[in-house]
Design an enzyme around this catalytic site. Sequence first.
Site, short mmCIF file in Angstrom:
data_model
loop_
_atom_site.label_atom_id
_atom_site.label_comp_id
_atom_site.label_asym_id
_atom_site.label_seq_id
_atom_site.Cartn_x
_atom_site.Cartn_y
_atom_site.Cartn_z
CB SER A 1 -0.94 0.01 1.21
OG SER A 1 -1.78 -1.13 1.19
CG HIS B 1 -2.00 3.83 3.54
ND1 HIS B 1 -3.33 3.59 3.76
CD2 HIS B 1 -1.44 2.61 3.29
CE1 HIS B 1 -3.58 2.29 3.64
NE2 HIS B 1 -2.45 1.68 3.36
#
Length: 286
Positions: free
Chosen positions: A197, A242
Amino acid sequence: MGAGGEQPPAPPATTCYRHPDRPTRISCVRCGRPICPECMHPASVGFQCPEEIADARRTVRQPKRTTGLQIAGRRWGTVTVTLVALNVAVAVATAVSAISVGNSPLRTFSSPLQSALLTAPVLVDDGQWWRVVTSAFTHASLVHLALNMLALLLFGSELERMMGKARYLTVYLVAALGGAAALQLFGAYLGGVVGASGAIYGLLGAFGVVLVRQKQDLRGLLTLLAINLVISFLPGVSLLGHLGGLVTGAATAAILLWARRRTALAVGGTAVLVAVLLVLVFGGLR
């Protein structure tokens, strides 16, 4: 001389070069060798002999066989397909490891192999540096893998086309390192994290930089980012990874695109950014 004119004399009869017992008045239009009806191969004008036909066939390129991977590479981008393949290969290995300890891979990839590949600040500080790399290709479950690979195909393939293979791969890898740096500095010291991610958020950040440079509308991308950042607050999702990947991916793309025609500057700027991230990850600054 009559009204119709005289007919030219017929060429003298000779024998076929392959069949000496067969007289003929026909010659190969390419090499001039006499040929009988059995040896005649129609050409655009006249006839050709068997040797000239065979030689022409040898010089004609045979079509190359195309594999499914080559077709996918042309459709989605070679680098993107390779990254997906690496993630899937690691997922298969962790799924097999999960089965070996009685876990269902349809539900979770939790296994000894996953534990050996994930990253955690305490383990990196202990000298297990490779986890920063391996964790970016490891996933928690089949759903986790599917969502990340779908995003990689959708955004990665487009970014690969826009930036080129080398710049695109650089953004992906540096963004993965940026996500690891954020986790190392601010994440739970004993907490383990896996997933691509961070790198994929880095692609989103780079995509935004490309759109700004091309003076295109950012509203769609910003909406998507807002939705995904809200999701990042859910339990079990790494918000730090992230954000770290997003910021680092955008910074890397900005350097590479700003110095697009100045290779030394692009390489130098990226190297400095990577060096800073390495210090943050391995410098023991926590």
